[in-house]
Design a protein around this motif. Structure first.
Motif, PDB file in Angstrom:
ATOM      1  N   SER A 184     -41.226  -0.406 -15.201  1.00  0.00           N
ATOM      2  CA  SER A 184     -42.464   0.524 -14.977  1.00  0.00           C
ATOM      3  C   SER A 184     -41.987   1.921 -14.248  1.00  0.00           C
ATOM      4  O   SER A 184     -42.979   2.488 -14.055  1.00  0.00           O
ATOM      5  N   ASP A 185     -40.673   2.084 -13.997  1.00  0.00           N
ATOM      6  CA  ASP A 185     -40.276   3.513 -13.465  1.00  0.00           C
ATOM      7  C   ASP A 185     -39.778   4.528 -14.772  1.00  0.00           C
ATOM      8  O   ASP A 185     -39.082   5.444 -14.228  1.00  0.00           O
ATOM      9  N   LEU A 186     -39.877   3.920 -16.091  1.00  0.00           N
ATOM     10  CA  LEU A 186     -39.656   4.892 -16.848  1.00  0.00           C
ATOM     11  C   LEU A 186     -40.543   5.783 -17.294  1.00  0.00           C
ATOM     12  O   LEU A 186     -40.028   7.145 -17.615  1.00  0.00           O
ATOM     13  N   SER A 187     -41.620   5.603 -17.397  1.00  0.00           N
ATOM     14  CA  SER A 187     -42.802   6.700 -17.975  1.00  0.00           C
ATOM     15  C   SER A 187     -43.999   6.357 -17.146  1.00  0.00           C
ATOM     16  O   SER A 187     -44.507   5.401 -16.557  1.00  0.00           O
ATOM     17  N   TRP A 188     -44.622   7.640 -16.637  1.00  0.00           N
ATOM     18  CA  TRP A 188     -45.965   7.522 -16.023  1.00  0.00           C
ATOM     19  C   TRP A 188     -46.865   7.292 -16.807  1.00  0.00           C
ATOM     20  O   TRP A 188     -47.958   6.739 -16.371  1.00  0.00           O
ATOM     21  N   THR A 189     -46.810   7.326 -18.012  1.00  0.00           N
ATOM     22  CA  THR A 189     -47.878   7.279 -19.042  1.00  0.00           C
ATOM     23  C   THR A 189     -48.028   6.160 -20.176  1.00  0.00           C
ATOM     24  O   THR A 189     -49.075   5.506 -20.607  1.00  0.00           O
ATOM     25  N   LYS A 190     -46.677   6.099 -20.813  1.00  0.00           N
ATOM     26  CA  LYS A 190     -46.430   5.170 -21.804  1.00  0.00           C
ATOM     27  C   LYS A 190     -46.417   3.849 -21.232  1.00  0.00           C
ATOM     28  O   LYS A 190     -45.774   3.572 -20.317  1.00  0.00           O
ATOM     29  N   LYS A 191     -46.917   2.581 -22.091  1.00  0.00           N
ATOM     30  CA  LYS A 191     -46.833   1.267 -21.576  1.00  0.00           C
ATOM     31  C   LYS A 191     -45.508   0.886 -22.752  1.00  0.00           C
ATOM     32  O   LYS A 191     -45.911   0.804 -23.759  1.00  0.00           O
ATOM     33  N   ILE A 192     -44.699   0.629 -21.774  1.00  0.00           N
ATOM     34  CA  ILE A 192     -43.404   0.318 -22.717  1.00  0.00           C
ATOM     35  C   ILE A 192     -43.165  -1.205 -22.284  1.00  0.00           C
ATOM     36  O   ILE A 192     -43.207  -1.829 -21.307  1.00  0.00           O
ATOM     37  N   LYS A 193     -42.783  -2.043 -23.614  1.00  0.00           N
ATOM     38  CA  LYS A 193     -42.895  -3.296 -23.464  1.00  0.00           C
ATOM     39  C   LYS A 193     -41.502  -3.868 -23.440  1.00  0.00           C
ATOM     40  O   LYS A 193     -41.062  -4.770 -22.832  1.00  0.00           O
ATOM     41  N   HIS A 194     -40.429  -2.927 -24.264  1.00  0.00           N
ATOM     42  CA  HIS A 194     -39.014  -3.217 -23.838  1.00  0.00           C
ATOM     43  C   HIS A 194     -38.483  -2.073 -23.822  1.00  0.00           C
ATOM     44  O   HIS A 194     -38.661  -1.137 -24.554  1.00  0.00           O
ATOM     45  N   PRO A 195     -37.330  -1.754 -23.079  1.00  0.00           N
ATOM     46  CA  PRO A 195     -36.650  -0.622 -22.660  1.00  0.00           C
ATOM     47  C   PRO A 195     -36.146  -0.056 -23.965  1.00  0.00           C
ATOM     48  O   PRO A 195     -35.923   1.261 -24.017  1.00  0.00           O
ATOM     49  N   VAL A 209     -32.214  10.440 -13.431  1.00  0.00           N
ATOM     50  CA  VAL A 209     -32.798   9.488 -12.869  1.00  0.00           C
ATOM     51  C   VAL A 209     -32.756   9.895 -11.185  1.00  0.00           C
ATOM     52  O   VAL A 209     -32.175  10.937 -10.894  1.00  0.00           O
ATOM     53  N   VAL A 210     -33.608   9.298 -10.476  1.00  0.00           N
ATOM     54  CA  VAL A 210     -33.741   9.652  -8.973  1.00  0.00           C
ATOM     55  C   VAL A 210     -33.430   8.344  -8.302  1.00  0.00           C
ATOM     56  O   VAL A 210     -33.861   7.212  -8.805  1.00  0.00           O
ATOM     57  N   VAL A 211     -32.469   8.399  -7.335  1.00  0.00           N
ATOM     58  CA  VAL A 211     -32.507   7.160  -6.368  1.00  0.00           C
ATOM     59  C   VAL A 211     -33.748   6.903  -5.351  1.00  0.00           C
ATOM     60  O   VAL A 211     -34.261   7.777  -4.919  1.00  0.00           O
ATOM     61  N   LEU A 212     -34.073   5.675  -5.534  1.00  0.00           N
ATOM     62  CA  LEU A 212     -35.362   5.327  -4.904  1.00  0.00           C
ATOM     63  C   LEU A 212     -34.993   4.360  -3.791  1.00  0.00           C
ATOM     64  O   LEU A 212     -35.738   4.466  -2.888  1.00  0.00           O
ATOM     65  N   GLU A 213     -34.065   3.572  -3.831  1.00  0.00           N
ATOM     66  CA  GLU A 213     -33.468   2.848  -2.964  1.00  0.00           C
ATOM     67  C   GLU A 213     -32.222   2.360  -2.769  1.00  0.00           C
ATOM     68  O   GLU A 213     -31.683   2.014  -4.255  1.00  0.00           O
ATOM     69  N   LEU A 214     -31.570   2.273  -1.845  1.00  0.00           N
ATOM     70  CA  LEU A 214     -29.966   1.859  -1.829  1.00  0.00           C
ATOM     71  C   LEU A 214     -30.100   0.568  -0.821  1.00  0.00           C
ATOM     72  O   LEU A 214     -30.232   0.995   0.267  1.00  0.00           O
ATOM     73  N   ASP A 215     -29.470  -0.318  -1.225  1.00  0.00           N
ATOM     74  CA  ASP A 215     -29.133  -1.510  -0.516  1.00  0.00           C
ATOM     75  C   ASP A 215     -27.598  -1.660  -0.217  1.00  0.00           C
ATOM     76  O   ASP A 215     -27.039  -2.076  -1.290  1.00  0.00           O
ATOM     77  N   HIS A 225     -36.647   6.856 -13.353  1.00  0.00           N
ATOM     78  CA  HIS A 225     -36.692   7.874 -14.379  1.00  0.00           C
ATOM     79  C   HIS A 225     -38.004   8.908 -14.313  1.00  0.00           C
ATOM     80  O   HIS A 225     -37.790  10.100 -14.255  1.00  0.00           O
ATOM     81  N   LYS A 226     -39.040   8.132 -14.141  1.00  0.00           N
ATOM     82  CA  LYS A 226     -40.444   9.057 -14.246  1.00  0.00           C
ATOM     83  C   LYS A 226     -40.484   9.869 -13.113  1.00  0.00           C
ATOM     84  O   LYS A 226     -41.015  10.812 -12.986  1.00  0.00           O
ATOM     85  N   GLN A 227     -39.773   9.423 -12.022  1.00  0.00           N
ATOM     86  CA  GLN A 227     -39.941  10.282 -10.648  1.00  0.00           C
ATOM     87  C   GLN A 227     -39.141  11.737 -10.887  1.00  0.00           C
ATOM     88  O   GLN A 227     -39.336  12.453 -10.131  1.00  0.00           O
ATOM     89  N   THR A 228     -38.419  11.829 -11.890  1.00  0.00           N
ATOM     90  CA  THR A 228     -37.854  13.054 -12.287  1.00  0.00           C
ATOM     91  C   THR A 228     -38.938  14.125 -12.747  1.00  0.00           C
ATOM     92  O   THR A 228     -38.655  15.145 -12.461  1.00  0.00           O
ATOM     93  N   THR A 229     -39.975  13.668 -12.789  1.00  0.00           N
ATOM     94  CA  THR A 229     -41.104  14.694 -13.367  1.00  0.00           C
ATOM     95  C   THR A 229     -42.457  14.626 -12.582  1.00  0.00           C
ATOM     96  O   THR A 229     -42.279  13.354 -12.046  1.00  0.00           O
TER      97      THR A 229
END
Length: 201
Positions: free
Chosen positions: A30-41, A53-59, A69-73
């Motif tokens: 779900s974080d690959l694209s803002w617009t495309k519905k991707i069924k498989h990577p 890529v952008v770091v969203l969370e670090l545990d 990835h989508k957060q880069t745009t």
């Protein structure tokens, strides 16, 4: 922080990206694209591809790194929110007739749904696949990337305006009539009064 990583592996729910040796992060599908519905990577990238890529969370304790990835745009739906605000009118072509309505592709990955009753034209017939028409946005939901539009609302609103104008003009003329009727009545009463006074004398 932004990084360029290498796609190392796929799962059904995302992609493992190596940022540097020994440091992998997971990009959810779900974080690959803002617009495309991707069924498989695999529809989006190949193993070995470089990926921004952008770091969203670090545990740190769980040694997990969540990446996006989508957060880069920029999210195009921020822009669509203004362009396709409720009440705006757009021209489009019926792309598909679907269950309970139809779809119209407005470009920029914006596909609007037109409920069946909103496909009705001014002559009472319904729009068909391939028909071009104007549509008014009646619902916009950025979170679910949902746009609902109506063709019927365009002329219905005109009808409503005309009906309202007609009603107002009828009401106005009634008021004038009432005023003139009252005036006429006053004249008649004055005449009667004068006659009665003459008769009395």
């Amino acid at each position: 922080s932004k990084h360029t990583g290498i796609v190392r592996n796929f799962t059904n729910f995302g992609i493992f990206v190596e940022l540097e040796e020994g440091i992998d992060g997971l990009v959810y599908i779900s974080d690959l694209s803002w617009t495309k519905k991707i069924k498989h990577p695999s529809e989006f990238v190949n193993v070995g591809d470089k990926l921004e890529v952008v770091v969203l969370e670090l545990d740190v304790d769980g040694r997990k790194l969540s990446l996006g990835h989508k957060q880069t745009t920029a999210n195009p739906w921020d822009k669509h929110e203004d362009a396709f605000a409720v009440g705006t009118i757009h021209t489009g072509t019926i792309a598909e007739i679907v269950d309970k309505g139809a779809t119209v592709d407005f470009g920029d990955d914006v596909v609007a749904f037109i409920p069946t009753r909103h496909l009705e034209k001014e002559d009472g017939k319904k729009l068909k696949k391939g028909d071009e028409a104007e549509f008014k946005v009646i619902e916009f939901n950025k979170e679910f990337k949902r746009v609902v539009a109506s063709h019927t609302a365009i002329f219905r609103e005109e009808e409503e305006k005309n009906v309202k104008a007609a009603t107002e003009s009828v009401a106005a003329s009634n008021n004038n009539n009432q005023a003139s009727t009252l005036g006429d009545n006053n004249d008649i009463l004055a005449e009667l009064k004068a006659k009665m006074e003459k008769g009395g004398k």
